[in-house]
Design an enzyme around this catalytic site. Structure first.
Site, PDB file in Angstrom:
ATOM      1  N   GLY A  94       0.785  -1.228   0.000  1.00  0.00           N
ATOM      2  CA  GLY A  94       0.000   0.000   0.000  1.00  0.00           C
ATOM      3  C   GLY A  94       0.815   1.274   0.000  1.00  0.00           C
ATOM      4  N   SER A 125      12.245  -2.948   0.699  1.00  0.00           N
ATOM      5  CA  SER A 125      12.462  -4.119   1.548  1.00  0.00           C
ATOM      6  C   SER A 125      12.556  -3.641   2.985  1.00  0.00           C
ATOM      7  CB  SER A 125      13.777  -4.814   1.169  1.00  0.00           C
ATOM      8  OG  SER A 125      14.865  -3.961   1.448  1.00  0.00           O
ATOM      9  N   ALA A 126      12.575  -4.601   3.898  1.00  0.00           N
ATOM     10  CA  ALA A 126      12.776  -4.313   5.322  1.00  0.00           C
ATOM     11  C   ALA A 126      11.739  -3.319   5.850  1.00  0.00           C
ATOM     12  CB  ALA A 126      14.198  -3.815   5.596  1.00  0.00           C
ATOM     13  N   VAL A 155       5.991  -1.255   9.137  1.00  0.00           N
ATOM     14  CA  VAL A 155       5.230  -2.450   9.507  1.00  0.00           C
ATOM     15  C   VAL A 155       5.399  -3.438   8.347  1.00  0.00           C
ATOM     16  CG1 VAL A 155       3.592  -1.128  10.861  1.00  0.00           C
ATOM     17  CG2 VAL A 155       3.062  -1.629   8.508  1.00  0.00           C
ATOM     18  N   GLU A 199       6.141  -6.866   8.293  1.00  0.00           N
ATOM     19  CA  GLU A 199       6.740  -8.184   8.533  1.00  0.00           C
ATOM     20  C   GLU A 199       6.444  -8.693   9.940  1.00  0.00           C
ATOM     21  OE1 GLU A 199      10.789  -8.477   6.465  1.00  0.00           O
ATOM     22  OE2 GLU A 199      10.569  -6.343   6.839  1.00  0.00           O
TER      23      GLU A 199
END
Lengths: 152, 747
Positions: free
Chosen positions: B471, B508-509, B705, B707
């Site tokens: 998103g 990522s991350a 947020v 993961e």
């Protein structure tokens, strides 16, 4: 080669070549790419369309089997305005990556057409063949139930 | 002061396309004159290739070219985000089941598939491949990697790619009242994005255009430029929103191969993988972890001693970083005075593993939290209290020289406990569990953004992030809406094209809301400064007399919205304001990970399960997920990420596992034989909440947020199963068979 007649989203096509799968006909011949290709073995539901009122995996249906059928794809779920079902998907944030959503929507549409007020369990069961790896299952189920309840 | 977009949940930007079937993923895009590519692979995990006979395939209808290693530049180009070890096509030896050894390009996909089957690869299946941790550590096993790839590295004659050691305190001198010493197994699982990976390339007047469902378009651009010897300016990456990524789409895979075909034939080439082929392309690293944890009799953790072995596969991709980064935080969110972590990345003749949601943390959390549970039961300390006792407090440096605990973590854990009715009476066969997950966010980063405020007050933002379902488009629009007072539906978010958007390091991350979010907020601030200067100049007043904030302009003339001030600010020629934003987090070369965590993802999972003693079947009656998110900028999307991650975590907890046969071939490729959760399998009740203390480094105090929700799923469920039926399972997934057998053995 035999030609197949299909009515897709209300438009009649009489020049469909036989010998391929319905999903390929939709995506490659009719350029309706809303129906998605994933597992191509009838397990993921990304290719779900409505055929004569029933939700089917279009990757498993030979075009010849669909001769004369009426098909509704995700592109046929709305005209200019979104349908209440599509609106409910947006309001519930049910579409994340979105790849499974055309299949979820068509499966849900077929459910609501035969059962306008399903229970939560019935929605889950009807959509059990439509995998969502974003796992928006709760949001998708809520959206279908909202759409069934109608505008509030 | 906010204008109301922080904490709002507007409809997803890009949502309309997603519910009407008009969102174009890579496979939905067609290029004129395109060729269809099919990979040629061997039905063996390890084989020496003697020769490849393409003569029959080349004569088949529609075939335009058959690309073999001989057709590539020599030595065959290799690439990878960490090590340049993955060849464009297998070099002399196929090293995993499904590694491409050649590729066919034809006019139709059917013709390509038929011809691929007709390519004759004269090969010898090699016995004794490395498919397990034990085999990888056995000095008699064959070497997976050609030692010349890492000449001079003392480990190059072993299958240990790297060994990471982290140590603090005095572990050998530590004394404990109780030592829990256990081994845990976390199986290979696969990302299973519903969109299989898709790649296209087309020659472009001396350059190349590439389409890929990739998370890191700029890394791909760099890789392509390097392999093809082209300047970055001639490599254009189109990265349409991926249909799910989950880490599997971070790094280049078959784009170089498709590009060589396009350049060789002078025509666009497309390669759309099947779901089964993605099982051979990406996976999560499996792990075997031995963990000794020492406790005092009151449950205080004295030491943690990890030996972690991750089986990473035939080529490194980003897997060594997964091992190094996740193990650094293996001891979790706890105050542990004495720690030793020895973590190995082991090469094997299996699918190369890569990033997957959680980036190694779920494997380590499985061991750590399970050991804490065992100690709690043996010491007769409550499983919640033992965690709270050891949990780092806000601001506490729980790992030496690392970012201190960046939130009130106890608040998160206590909230989850309350939501699951921790301590309330249970029915027979029911149990509750609770576990904590911790993951480091990015340790460095660089994101640029351009924001254009057009003459009518509508806005275009350019960002190199990939929106794969998390998103990002919506979040970016919300930030601009808040910063400039523009309605969401007057904001266009441009992403996924390196020729249009400025550089972004990667998606990522769980970084994008924080790093790209800050870049966008800074671009908006740049625009506000320009408006302030222009308005002041036009009014002939000092800039200090003009205030521009949150969509409003205040000047000696009065207050108006930015939109209403634009005509005056821009003047008779019109035009627009263009803001530039940069967010840079420099690493620290002395830090073991190259930099401190920009933020942590701290998550607590709690659940209640019912277990059938006769069949071993588990029903998750209720599942609670609570994250320490700083601020939930879009609470609906945060819930979607947390619940989605939790359900994905229930997959590796209860059912998912890539199975190899005795020869190392994957036997359950695809949706029939590899089960993920369906709508029927989700917990009967799911609750997700966020702890919001605005203590994150992103705009408005947000943290990343996406993961956290799966970090602690497995140990929470396992803990509940143990409470329900008394058995303890150390190997995932926790299947009914395993429970049934454990119950029988217990009797």
């Amino acid at each position: 080669m035999k030609h197949i007649v299909l009515t897709v989203n209300g438009r009649k096509h009489s020049d469909i070549p036989g010998g391929s799968f319905l999903l390929e006909v939709l995506r490659d011949h009719l350029e309706l790419t809303g129906s998605k290709m994933c597992c191509v073995e009838g397990e993921c539901g990304a290719c779900t369309v409505i055929m004569d009122g029933k939700s089917v995996n279009s990757c498993l249906i030979l075009a010849d089997e669909a001769d004369g059928a009426e098909i509704i794809t995700v592109e046929g779920l709305s005209d200019e305005d979104l349908s209440p079902l599509q609106g409910a998907f947006l309001d519930n944030a049910a579409a994340q990556c979105g790849f499974c959503i055309p299949g979820q929507l068509t499966a849900a549409r077929a459910l609501l057409d035969r059962n306008p007020s399903p229970s939560r369990a019935e929605v889950r069961e009807a959509l059990a063949g439509n995998l969502c790896r974003c796992a928006g299952y709760e949001q998708i189920t809520d959206a279908v139930l909202d759409a069934a309840r109608g505008p509030t | 002061m906010t204008s109301g977009m922080v904490g709002a949940s507007p409809r997803r930007v890009g949502g309309h396309e997603r519910v009407t079937g008009t969102q174009h993923y890579v496979a939905d895009i067609h290029l004129p004159g395109e060729l269809h590519v099919k990979l040629v692979t061997l039905d063996a995990p390890r084989a020496r290739i003697h020769s490849i006979d393409t003569s029959t395939a080349e004569q088949m209808p529609g075939v335009v070219t058959v690309l073999t290693p001989d057709d590539l530049p020599q030595p065959i180009p290799r690439f990878g985000p960490q090590f340049q070890d993955r060849p464009v096509l297998a070099v002399e030896e196929a090293k995993y089941h499904g590694e491409p050894v050649a590729a066919v390009a034809a006019e139709t996909s059917e013709q390509a598939a038929r011809a691929a089957a007709a390519v004759r690869v004269d090969h010898e299946v090699l016995e004794g491949g490395v498919f397990s941790v034990a085999a990888a550590l056995d000095p008699h096993s064959p070497l997976v990697q050609d030692p010349s790839i890492r000449t001079g590295n003392p480990l190059s004659h072993t299958n240990v790619l790297a060994e990471h050691r982290y140590e603090w305190g005095e572990i050998d001198d530590s004394t404990a009242d109780l030592v829990i010493d256990e081994k845990y197994d976390f199986p290979m699982v696969t990302q299973f994005a519903i969109e299989p990976h898709a790649f296209m390339a087309a020659p472009d007047d001396g350059g190349i255009e590439v389409w890929s469902s990739v998370q890191h378009p700029f890394l791909l651009q760099k890789t392509m430029a390097s392999i093809l010897g082209m300047p970055l300016s001639r490599v254009r990456i189109h990265a349409p929103d991926p249909g799910g990524g989950f880490g599997g789409k971070q790094n280049p895979k078959y784009e170089p191969l498709v590009a060589f075909i396009a350049l060789r034939t002078g025509r666009p080439a497309r390669l759309i993988l099947s779901l089964a082929e993605t099982f051979q392309a990406v996976r999560r690293s499996s792990a075997e972890i031995r963990l000794r944890t020492g406790f005092t009799s009151d449950g205080t953790i004295v030491f943690q001693d990890f030996q972690s072995n991750f089986l990473i596969g035939a080529y490194v991709d980003i897997a060594d970083r997964v091992v190094g980064k996740s193990n650094y935080l293996a001891a979790g969110p706890y105050r542990v005075p004495n720690v030793r972590i020895v973590a190995r990345a082991l090469l094997s003749h299996t699918t190369p593993s890569t990033a997957m949601r959680g980036f190694g943390a779920p494997q380590l959390g499985w061991a750590r939290e399970s050991n804490i549970d065992r100690a709690a039961r043996q010491l007769e300390v409550d499983r919640l209290q033992i965690r709270l006792k050891n949990l780092a407090r806000a601001g506490e440096e729980f790992i030496p020289n690392e970012t201190p605990a960046d939130g009130d973590w106890a608040q998160t854990v206590e909230r989850a406990a309350k939501l699951i009715d921790w301590g309330a009476p249970l029915a027979d066969g029911a149990g509750r569990g609770l576990a904590i997950g911790l993951k480091s966010g990015p340790t460095s980063g660089l994101s640029y953004s351009t924001v254009r405020l057009l003459a009518d007050g509508s806005t275009v933002v350019y960002a190199g992030t990939s929106d794969m379902g998390q998103g990002a488009r919506t979040i970016f629009a919300q930030i601009i809406s808040e910063e400039l007072g523009v309605e969401i539906d007057r904001i266009t978010v441009i992403m996924g094209d390196t020729a249009r958007v400025p550089y972004d390091q990667q998606t990522s991350a769980s970084r994008s809301s924080v790093l790209m979010g800050n870049a966008i907020a800074r671009a908006c601030a740049d625009i506000r400064r320009q408006i302030q200067a222009k308005v002041a100049a036009r009014l002939g007043v000092d800039a200090s007399e003009v205030l521009v904030e949150l969509g409003k302009v205040q000047s000696p003339e009065g207050e108006s919205t930015i939109r209403d001030s634009l005509a005056m600010a821009l003047g008779p020629l019109g035009g627009e304001f263009t803001g530039l934003g940069e967010m840079r987090v420099e690493g620290d070369p002395d830090h073991p990970l190259g930099g401190r965590a920009v933020f942590f993802e701290l998550h607590c999972a709690a659940c209640e399960v019912n277990v059938d003693r006769e069949t071993g079947e588990i029903e998750v009656a209720k599942y609670v997920t609570v994250g320490d998110v700083g601020r939930a900028l879009n609470p609906r999307q945060v819930a979607g990420q947390d619940e989605g991650a939790a359900i994905m975590g229930l997959g590796h907890t209860l059912m998912e596992r890539v199975i190899l046969d005795e020869t190392g071939r994957i036997i359950n490729m695809g949706a029939v034989d590899y089960r993920i959760l369906t709508a029927m399998d989700v917990p009967m009740e799911m609750v997700s909440e966020s702890i919001e203390n605005a203590d994150g480094p992103g705009p408005f105090g947000i943290k990343g947020v996406s993961e956290g929700g799966l970090l602690a799923t497995a140990p929470a469920v396992s803990s509940a199963v143990t409470e329900a039926v008394g058995v303890v399972i150390n190997d995932l997934p926790i299947t009914p068979e395993r429970i049934w057998i454990a119950i029988r053995e217990q009797r």
